[in-house]
Scaffold this motif. Sequence first.
Motif, PDB file in Angstrom:
ATOM      1  N   ASN A  19      66.065  26.615 -22.044  1.00  0.00           N
ATOM      2  CA  ASN A  19      65.661  27.260 -20.793  1.00  0.00           C
ATOM      3  C   ASN A  19      66.783  28.074 -20.156  1.00  0.00           C
ATOM      4  N   GLU A  20      67.605  28.701 -20.995  1.00  0.00           N
ATOM      5  CA  GLU A  20      68.698  29.541 -20.516  1.00  0.00           C
ATOM      6  C   GLU A  20      68.641  30.929 -21.145  1.00  0.00           C
ATOM      7  N   ILE A  21      69.132  31.903 -20.401  1.00  0.00           N
ATOM      8  CA  ILE A  21      69.318  33.251 -20.913  1.00  0.00           C
ATOM      9  C   ILE A  21      70.780  33.640 -20.726  1.00  0.00           C
ATOM     10  N   ILE A  22      71.198  34.652 -21.467  1.00  0.00           N
ATOM     11  CA  ILE A  22      72.439  35.360 -21.173  1.00  0.00           C
ATOM     12  C   ILE A  22      72.024  36.721 -20.647  1.00  0.00           C
ATOM     13  N   ASN A  23      72.595  37.117 -19.510  1.00  0.00           N
ATOM     14  CA  ASN A  23      72.212  38.383 -18.909  1.00  0.00           C
ATOM     15  C   ASN A  23      73.347  38.982 -18.091  1.00  0.00           C
ATOM     16  N   ALA A  24      73.248  40.292 -17.894  1.00  0.00           N
ATOM     17  CA  ALA A  24      74.168  41.019 -17.007  1.00  0.00           C
ATOM     18  C   ALA A  24      73.349  41.412 -15.789  1.00  0.00           C
ATOM     19  N   LEU A  25      73.403  40.610 -14.742  1.00  0.00           N
ATOM     20  CA  LEU A  25      72.497  40.765 -13.606  1.00  0.00           C
ATOM     21  C   LEU A  25      73.011  41.774 -12.579  1.00  0.00           C
ATOM     22  N   ASN A  26      74.252  41.614 -12.158  1.00  0.00           N
ATOM     23  CA  ASN A  26      74.820  42.531 -11.168  1.00  0.00           C
ATOM     24  C   ASN A  26      76.339  42.406 -11.175  1.00  0.00           C
ATOM     25  N   SER A  27      76.992  43.174 -10.321  1.00  0.00           N
ATOM     26  CA  SER A  27      78.458  43.205 -10.322  1.00  0.00           C
ATOM     27  C   SER A  27      79.063  41.895  -9.828  1.00  0.00           C
ATOM     28  N   ASN A  28      78.296  41.082  -9.123  1.00  0.00           N
ATOM     29  CA  ASN A  28      78.809  39.791  -8.649  1.00  0.00           C
ATOM     30  C   ASN A  28      78.800  38.737  -9.757  1.00  0.00           C
ATOM     31  N   THR A  29      77.835  38.813 -10.660  1.00  0.00           N
ATOM     32  CA  THR A  29      77.700  37.791 -11.692  1.00  0.00           C
ATOM     33  C   THR A  29      78.382  38.175 -12.994  1.00  0.00           C
ATOM     34  N   GLY A  30      78.367  39.468 -13.353  1.00  0.00           N
ATOM     35  CA  GLY A  30      78.834  39.869 -14.675  1.00  0.00           C
ATOM     36  C   GLY A  30      77.898  39.305 -15.733  1.00  0.00           C
ATOM     37  N   VAL A  31      78.405  39.199 -16.954  1.00  0.00           N
ATOM     38  CA  VAL A  31      77.617  38.638 -18.058  1.00  0.00           C
ATOM     39  C   VAL A  31      77.790  37.125 -18.044  1.00  0.00           C
ATOM     40  N   ARG A  32      76.689  36.414 -17.956  1.00  0.00           N
ATOM     41  CA  ARG A  32      76.792  34.963 -17.862  1.00  0.00           C
ATOM     42  C   ARG A  32      75.492  34.304 -18.297  1.00  0.00           C
ATOM     43  N   TYR A  33      75.548  32.973 -18.424  1.00  0.00           N
ATOM     44  CA  TYR A  33      74.361  32.159 -18.645  1.00  0.00           C
ATOM     45  C   TYR A  33      73.650  31.947 -17.304  1.00  0.00           C
ATOM     46  N   ASP A  34      72.330  32.002 -17.334  1.00  0.00           N
ATOM     47  CA  ASP A  34      71.525  31.655 -16.170  1.00  0.00           C
ATOM     48  C   ASP A  34      70.299  30.886 -16.636  1.00  0.00           C
ATOM     49  N   SER A  35      69.695  30.138 -15.719  1.00  0.00           N
ATOM     50  CA  SER A  35      68.432  29.495 -16.043  1.00  0.00           C
ATOM     51  C   SER A  35      67.370  30.567 -16.240  1.00  0.00           C
ATOM     52  N   LEU A  36      66.330  30.224 -16.976  1.00  0.00           N
ATOM     53  CA  LEU A  36      65.285  31.170 -17.340  1.00  0.00           C
ATOM     54  C   LEU A  36      64.681  31.865 -16.123  1.00  0.00           C
ATOM     55  N   THR A  37      64.530  31.138 -15.025  1.00  0.00           N
ATOM     56  CA  THR A  37      63.842  31.688 -13.856  1.00  0.00           C
ATOM     57  C   THR A  37      64.784  32.251 -12.793  1.00  0.00           C
ATOM     58  N   TYR A  38      66.083  32.161 -13.001  1.00  0.00           N
ATOM     59  CA  TYR A  38      67.030  32.570 -11.947  1.00  0.00           C
ATOM     60  C   TYR A  38      66.914  34.039 -11.552  1.00  0.00           C
ATOM     61  N   PRO A  39      66.818  34.988 -12.501  1.00  0.00           N
ATOM     62  CA  PRO A  39      66.880  36.396 -12.095  1.00  0.00           C
ATOM     63  C   PRO A  39      65.689  36.886 -11.289  1.00  0.00           C
ATOM     64  N   GLY A  40      64.559  36.177 -11.302  1.00  0.00           N
ATOM     65  CA  GLY A  40      63.412  36.618 -10.522  1.00  0.00           C
ATOM     66  C   GLY A  40      62.096  36.261 -11.186  1.00  0.00           C
ATOM     67  N   SER A  41      61.050  36.951 -10.783  1.00  0.00           N
ATOM     68  CA  SER A  41      59.713  36.706 -11.315  1.00  0.00           C
ATOM     69  C   SER A  41      59.624  37.237 -12.751  1.00  0.00           C
ATOM     70  N   ILE A  42      59.170  36.381 -13.663  1.00  0.00           N
ATOM     71  CA  ILE A  42      59.120  36.762 -15.076  1.00  0.00           C
ATOM     72  C   ILE A  42      57.889  37.622 -15.353  1.00  0.00           C
ATOM     73  N   THR A  43      58.147  38.781 -15.962  1.00  0.00           N
ATOM     74  CA  THR A  43      57.071  39.685 -16.364  1.00  0.00           C
ATOM     75  C   THR A  43      56.482  39.277 -17.703  1.00  0.00           C
ATOM     76  N   GLY A  44      57.356  38.959 -18.664  1.00  0.00           N
ATOM     77  CA  GLY A  44      56.883  38.594 -19.986  1.00  0.00           C
ATOM     78  C   GLY A  44      58.012  38.408 -20.959  1.00  0.00           C
ATOM     79  N   TYR A  45      57.646  38.115 -22.210  1.00  0.00           N
ATOM     80  CA  TYR A  45      58.606  37.800 -23.260  1.00  0.00           C
ATOM     81  C   TYR A  45      58.298  38.660 -24.482  1.00  0.00           C
ATOM     82  N   ARG A  46      59.343  39.087 -25.166  1.00  0.00           N
ATOM     83  CA  ARG A  46      59.157  39.917 -26.346  1.00  0.00           C
ATOM     84  C   ARG A  46      60.005  39.405 -27.508  1.00  0.00           C
TER      85      ARG A  46
END
Length: 264
Positions: free
Chosen positions: A234-261
């Motif tokens: 239940n984790e992703i690696i993502n580059a969310l914004n300048s405050n976080t940089g590239v990091r691990y986050d929980s699946l739902t942390y960045p916002g509302s999930i649109t879908g998976y590919r």
Amino acid sequence: MENKMRKMAQAMIASLAVFVAALTLLAVPAAAQSVGDRINVGNLGAGDWIQSPNGAYRLSMQSDGNLVLYGPSGPLWATYTSGSNAHLANQNDGNLVIYRGDGSVAWASRSRASGGGTLIMQNDGNAVAYGASGPFWSTYTGGGVNKMAAAGAVAFARQQVGKPYRSGAIGPDAYDCSGLTLKSYASVGITLNRTSQDQYRQGSSVTQAALQPGDLVFYNGSSPTHVGIYVGNNEIINALNSNTGVRYDSLTYPGSITGYRHYA
């Protein structure tokens, strides 16, 4: 004079024999071995492996520091790691960790299971860690499915953790969200479109229940503004914004999930 020369020759031969013997000892590594089809809490040493009971599949902790799952036709999954004298530790917290000889961490599953578990190389080609509550980690190679590309994309993303976010950046020193996913898949020869919206139009749709490491997760509406790469647990690696940089986050942390590919 002749006696002196004979003694010198004998001394040289003796020294050469000692030197050759020393080289021979250095060249012979500790014997690699199978430790059966599983490991409980403990270590899988460099050069050792676990093998499915039917003999078709092998999970090998190679001497080059790479943990590789082999099937009848070749490699199916790998950690894409390196390092001398590395070993795989099946820890009592449920985390599988590859430690290099100097004690540094080359790779970790980031899985959790109270009391640890048993890592089993199954007859179906899937390596699975089982704990008291059931399976908690897998290579997703059941049926002999080749996951090398997906595993390689995840391995690339792991190596970028800690780098800064910068809008429009595609590495190697900084990334935005779709720049990170683009380069992760480019590292294994798969071409993605540049933006999160265009990447969402690629690949095949999967459900959350079928989500596997390497799949991309999209966020924030039908024209998604953010994307991360799923790494399991239940984790992703993502580059969310300048405050976080590239990091691990929980699946739902960045916002509302649109879908998976799925791409590989």
